[in-house]
Design a protein around this motif. Structure first.
Motif, PDB file in Angstrom:
ATOM      1  N   ILE A 125       0.752  -1.175   0.064  1.00 40.46           N
ATOM      2  CA  ILE A 125      -0.021  -0.151   0.035  1.00 40.46           C
ATOM      3  C   ILE A 125       0.648   1.202   0.036  1.00 40.46           C
ATOM      4  CG2 ILE A 125      -2.034  -1.044   0.967  1.00 40.46           C
ATOM      5  CD1 ILE A 125      -0.797   0.630   3.795  1.00 40.46           C
ATOM      6  N   VAL A 146     -15.908   4.821  10.431  1.00 44.12           N
ATOM      7  CA  VAL A 146     -14.966   4.636   9.275  1.00 44.12           C
ATOM      8  C   VAL A 146     -15.128   3.572   8.424  1.00 44.12           C
ATOM      9  CG1 VAL A 146     -12.569   4.706   8.547  1.00 44.12           C
ATOM     10  CG2 VAL A 146     -13.146   6.174  10.390  1.00 44.12           C
ATOM     11  N   GLY A 178      -6.772  -1.753  11.605  1.00 43.42           N
ATOM     12  CA  GLY A 178      -7.509  -2.748  11.371  1.00 43.42           C
ATOM     13  C   GLY A 178      -6.518  -4.155  12.022  1.00 43.42           C
ATOM     14  N   LEU A 179      -5.364  -4.073  11.902  1.00 40.63           N
ATOM     15  CA  LEU A 179      -4.548  -5.066  12.490  1.00 40.63           C
ATOM     16  C   LEU A 179      -4.503  -4.931  13.917  1.00 40.63           C
ATOM     17  CD1 LEU A 179      -1.212  -4.988  10.261  1.00 40.63           C
ATOM     18  CD2 LEU A 179      -2.627  -6.672  10.620  1.00 40.63           C
ATOM     19  N   LEU A 207     -16.454   2.895   4.552  1.00 41.69           N
ATOM     20  CA  LEU A 207     -15.440   2.105   3.891  1.00 41.69           C
ATOM     21  C   LEU A 207     -16.124   0.903   3.199  1.00 41.69           C
ATOM     22  CD1 LEU A 207     -12.046   1.587   5.517  1.00 41.69           C
ATOM     23  CD2 LEU A 207     -12.530   2.510   3.309  1.00 41.69           C
ATOM     24  N   GLY A 209     -11.635  -6.029  12.397  1.00 42.05           N
ATOM     25  CA  GLY A 209     -10.141  -5.832  11.807  1.00 42.05           C
ATOM     26  C   GLY A 209     -10.084  -6.435  10.411  1.00 42.05           C
ATOM     27  N   VAL A 210     -10.500  -7.635  10.425  1.00 45.75           N
ATOM     28  CA  VAL A 210     -10.018  -8.364   9.013  1.00 45.75           C
ATOM     29  C   VAL A 210     -10.603  -7.613   7.830  1.00 45.75           C
ATOM     30  CG1 VAL A 210     -10.568 -10.547   7.811  1.00 45.75           C
ATOM     31  CG2 VAL A 210      -9.772 -10.664  10.260  1.00 45.75           C
ATOM     32  N   MET A 263     -10.143  13.464   6.563  1.00 46.85           N
ATOM     33  CA  MET A 263     -10.548  12.055   7.184  1.00 46.85           C
ATOM     34  C   MET A 263     -10.646  12.130   8.594  1.00 46.85           C
ATOM     35  SD  MET A 263     -10.179   8.657   7.163  1.00 46.85           S
ATOM     36  CE  MET A 263     -10.008   7.371   8.592  1.00 46.85           C
ATOM     37  N   LEU A 294      -5.304   0.497   7.439  1.00 46.90           N
ATOM     38  CA  LEU A 294      -4.730  -0.867   7.715  1.00 46.90           C
ATOM     39  C   LEU A 294      -4.222  -1.461   8.869  1.00 46.90           C
ATOM     40  CD1 LEU A 294      -4.062  -3.360   5.684  1.00 46.90           C
ATOM     41  CD2 LEU A 294      -1.829  -2.553   5.699  1.00 46.90           C
ATOM     42  N   LEU A 296      -3.502   7.595   4.381  1.00 46.19           N
ATOM     43  CA  LEU A 296      -4.578   7.176   5.344  1.00 46.19           C
ATOM     44  C   LEU A 296      -4.785   5.743   5.102  1.00 46.19           C
ATOM     45  CD1 LEU A 296      -7.187  10.142   4.357  1.00 46.19           C
ATOM     46  CD2 LEU A 296      -6.141   9.712   6.691  1.00 46.19           C
ATOM     47  N   TYR A 297      -4.419   5.145   3.899  1.00 43.20           N
ATOM     48  CA  TYR A 297      -4.777   3.834   3.888  1.00 43.20           C
ATOM     49  C   TYR A 297      -3.787   3.015   4.851  1.00 43.20           C
ATOM     50  CZ  TYR A 297      -7.893   4.379   0.020  1.00 43.20           C
ATOM     51  OH  TYR A 297      -9.084   4.896  -0.689  1.00 43.20           O
ATOM     52  N   ARG A 336     -10.965  -0.996  -2.410  1.00 48.29           N
ATOM     53  CA  ARG A 336     -10.887   0.402  -1.709  1.00 48.29           C
ATOM     54  C   ARG A 336     -12.180   1.078  -2.061  1.00 48.29           C
ATOM     55  NH1 ARG A 336      -5.606  -1.015  -2.348  1.00 48.29           N
ATOM     56  NH2 ARG A 336      -5.670  -0.529  -4.294  1.00 48.29           N
ATOM     57  N   PHE A 352     -11.221  -4.493   7.767  1.00 44.30           N
ATOM     58  CA  PHE A 352     -10.342  -3.305   7.482  1.00 44.30           C
ATOM     59  C   PHE A 352      -9.189  -3.761   6.606  1.00 44.30           C
ATOM     60  CE2 PHE A 352     -11.939  -0.288  10.863  1.00 44.30           C
ATOM     61  CZ  PHE A 352     -11.710   0.725  10.108  1.00 44.30           C
ATOM     62  N   VAL A 353      -8.716  -4.689   6.875  1.00 36.38           N
ATOM     63  CA  VAL A 353      -7.417  -5.212   6.152  1.00 36.38           C
ATOM     64  C   VAL A 353      -7.917  -5.555   4.814  1.00 36.38           C
ATOM     65  CG1 VAL A 353      -5.496  -6.825   6.143  1.00 36.38           C
ATOM     66  CG2 VAL A 353      -6.309  -5.696   8.359  1.00 36.38           C
ATOM     67  N   VAL A 382      -8.858  -2.514   2.483  1.00 37.60           N
ATOM     68  CA  VAL A 382      -7.609  -1.711   2.269  1.00 37.60           C
ATOM     69  C   VAL A 382      -6.879  -2.251   1.029  1.00 37.60           C
ATOM     70  CG1 VAL A 382      -5.435  -0.379   2.954  1.00 37.60           C
ATOM     71  CG2 VAL A 382      -7.610  -0.253   4.345  1.00 37.60           C
ATOM     72  N   LEU A 383      -6.555  -3.625   1.149  1.00 36.52           N
ATOM     73  CA  LEU A 383      -5.770  -4.253   0.385  1.00 36.52           C
ATOM     74  C   LEU A 383      -6.375  -4.443  -1.127  1.00 36.52           C
ATOM     75  CD1 LEU A 383      -3.850  -7.074   2.630  1.00 36.52           C
ATOM     76  CD2 LEU A 383      -2.963  -4.821   1.700  1.00 36.52           C
ATOM     77  N   LEU A 400      -6.801  -4.417  15.847  1.00 33.12           N
ATOM     78  CA  LEU A 400      -8.028  -4.884  16.341  1.00 33.12           C
ATOM     79  C   LEU A 400      -8.130  -6.316  16.160  1.00 33.12           C
ATOM     80  CD1 LEU A 400     -10.967  -3.062  14.377  1.00 33.12           C
ATOM     81  CD2 LEU A 400     -10.401  -2.601  16.887  1.00 33.12           C
ATOM     82  N   ILE A 401      -7.201  -6.708  15.186  1.00 35.59           N
ATOM     83  CA  ILE A 401      -7.004  -8.174  15.204  1.00 35.59           C
ATOM     84  C   ILE A 401      -6.190  -8.703  16.416  1.00 35.59           C
ATOM     85  CG2 ILE A 401      -6.077 -10.040  13.657  1.00 35.59           C
ATOM     86  CD1 ILE A 401      -6.970  -8.425  11.268  1.00 35.59           C
TER      87      ILE A 401
END
Lengths: 293, 311
Positions: free
Chosen positions: A95, B240, A109-110, B244, B280-281, B49, A106, A101-102, B291, B283-284, B287-288, A112-113
């Motif tokens: 990324i 957010v 999110g990590l 997204l 979380g998953v 943002m 990201l 911001l991405y 988008r 989100f990841v 983003v990957l 949170l996991i």
């Protein structure tokens, strides 16, 4: 017994020491954030979770394998740093070409996991970690537990060593050059992608090291880094991310301010750093040591 | 299929929905949908943002709940009060936050929301860790609307949601919205054309905060309580995520995202920390790989399809 402005010195210096210790953690964490952001252009939201992983690694090394604190001080940051290598290689690398911001999203999110998995495995209540240097000394004006004094000195040494490595060594010069212009540094035959990976691992390791230092003071829990990382963001905004020494000074300084507030008006102690941030934004939007990019 | 047709379809679904699904669940979804739309106004059209929108949502809930429960205000006035309180908070935090751009803006809003969190934790009127409980559902419009009935309240909530959604739609398509988009695309150029970029950004921020506050007030009336959860950084992250998932910068995306996330939480509530892990998953993964979000992807496919069929 003397008193300063109506406050017993035991309480005053006790809180100042606590503030200095919190400041040490702010400094180590904001230092790592600044180094990572400089090269990767990613604000590492996982930083708080990685601090927590450092504390957990130390706790697991002690309770499962019987490895003592002093060995964990070296091993835990290496273990957590290695997970950082994986995160950078597998996820962050994809990324860099996108908006900053991405990276923020990201790594959020990590976080949170990671925190969810640790909560699932060990619950959110704290696990005690035995103090490796019990006892303390009465300095007359305050009681100084040996371990806390050691944490302040150790973190100062770590911060200054990091400053020296980045500002005064050849490797640090490569790092600073790559922060300014990665393409040019690559043209000189330096493996920048590997440097990026190692830089991320280093920043993460620094967070884990702070976590190991914190383990005997705070309880080791899955949520110990959740609120801390938010305070560290404010610290980073206040200091600006342009200067290594700036991060160190801002971290320790804000810890002290927080400690003083705890003595003067306890309910405001949680808020004071954010108030300082608002004031700095009014006066010097780029941060105390920052450059406007 | 035009935006207008999609809108009518969704409206028809919303009108019939309470006969099919549990009204309180639908109302929660509508509150979050409005919250996500308010957030999307800022990120999608002004390019700002905010990672602290929970402060507006949560604080408004407390203000609205307190006004109804302690001061005995009618709910419609209390909701207005909650929204205005959030707007006022938006004036202060927005004026400071727009002094920095990009990633710093996100960190600053996040830090301010954490400050509001600690304020709500300690302030006397919020009930601290317990939250503000037992907010009565007093009748609205001088007794004309008996909102203690879930079905009646559902249509009130739907009407308020449509008002907020319509307001956002109007803002986006007004000359003001066009200037916002111009600033998002190229701030220097907009400034050189004589627009005061900071003032536009601040107004957008305040509008978004006020509408997020309206959503928070609405939630307090529906759920009859206001809690600390709604002021946390996790809640800021959740909105957010909703935007997204649905698609940032699309009209319907936040609504779709909110419904998906709320449904997911509803089914996974029993599994505790796994809700966070799954969020979380997502989100990841987004983003990957996705988008543009669901609505963004569908709109792209649709455009490609209709362009192909015209040939």
């Amino acid at each position: 017994m003397f008193e300063l402005i109506g406050i017993p010195p035991q309480a005053l210096f006790g809180q100042l020491l606590l503030g200095l210790i919190n400041g040490a953690f702010y400094a180590m964490l904001s230092l790592g954030l600044a180094v990572i952001f400089g090269l990767l252009n990613v604000i590492n939201f996982t930083h708080g979770a990685q601090y927590m992983m450092g504390a957990f690694a130390a706790w697991l090394l002690l309770t499962v394998l019987g490895i003592p604190f002093w060995a964990a001080l070296v091993l835990a940051p290496i273990i957590v740093g290695f997970t950082g290598v994986l995160i950078e290689r597998l996820l962050l690398r994809r990324i860099y070409h996108l908006d900053h911001l991405y990276g923020f999203l990201l790594t959020f999110g990590l976080a949170l996991i990671i925190e969810g998995v640790f909560r699932w495995k060990w619950g959110s209540s704290g696990q005690p970690y035995d103090n490796p240097i019990p006892g303390g000394v009465n300095l007359g004006f305050m009681f100084l537990p040996y371990y806390r004094g050691w944490v302040v000195i150790a973190s100062l040494v770590i911060c200054l060593a990091t400053w020296y490595a980045i500002e005064r060594t050849r490797l640090g010069a490569y790092l600073r050059a790559a922060t300014e212009n990665p393409t040019l540094v690559r043209a000189f035959g330096i493996n920048v992608p590997r440097m990026i990976t190692l830089t991320y691992a280093f920043g993460v390791g620094l967070a884990a090291l702070a976590g190991v230092l914190a383990a005997p003071i705070q309880q080791v829990s899955a949520l110990m880094g959740t609120n801390l990382v938010l305070v560290v963001f404010a610290v980073v905004v206040i200091g600006g991310m342009g200067s290594i020494m700036g991060s160190i000074l801002t971290g320790f300084g804000l810890g002290l301010i927080e400690g003083l507030t705890k003595v003067a008006y306890p309910p405001a102690s949680n808020i004071v750093i954010f108030v300082v941030m608002a004031l700095v934004l009014l006066v010097k939007p780029a941060g105390l040591f920052g450059r406007t990019k | 299929m035009s935006t207008r047709n999609v809108g009518f379809l969704l409206l028809a679904v919303a009108l019939v929905a309470p006969w099919v699904a549990y009204p309180v669940f639908l109302m929660t979804a509508l509150c979050f949908a409005l919250f996500a739309c308010a957030f999307n106004l800022l990120i999608g059209y002004a390019g700002l943002m905010s990672f602290g929108h929970a402060m507006f949502f949560g604080l408004a809930g407390y203000v609205c709940g307190h006004a109804i429960k302690v001061w005995g205000w009618p709910p419609e006035l209390a909701m207005l009060g909650g929204a205005l309180a959030a707007g006022a908070l938006g004036v202060v935090t927005g004026a400071l936050a727009i002094r920095r751009q990009g990633i710093y803006f996100a960190m600053i809003t996040l830090a301010f929301s954490q400050m509001v969190y600690f304020f709500c934790l300690q302030a006397p009127f919020t009930g601290g860790e317990d939250g503000l409980q037992g907010i009565p559902r007093s009748p609205m419009l001088g007794g004309l609307l008996p909102v203690h009935n879930d079905m009646v309240l559902y249509y009130v909530v739907l009407a308020i949601f449509l008002f907020g959604f319509g307001a956002i739609y109007r803002i986006i398509h007004s000359p003001f919205g066009q200037v916002l988009k111009a600033i998002r695309e190229n701030e220097q150029r907009a400034v050189s054309l004589g627009y005061n970029a900071d003032r536009y950004k601040l107004v957008a921020f305040i509008l978004s905060a006020t509408l997020a506050g309206l959503a928070g007030s609405l939630k307090a009336v529906v759920m009859q309580f206001a809690t600390l959860t709604d002021v946390t950084a996790a809640m800021s992250g959740e909105v957010v995520l909703m935007a997204l998932v649905g698609g940032i910068g699309t009209i319907f995306g936040p609504v779709v995202g909110a419904v998906i996330i709320i449904t997911m939480q509803n089914y996974l509530a029993a599994t505790g920390e796994w809700v966070l892990v799954i969020q979380g998953v997502i989100f990841v993964a987004i983003v990957l790989a996705f988008r543009k979000g669901i609505v963004g992807e569908i709109a792209d496919r649709w455009r490609a399809y209709s362009a192909g069929s015209r040939k």
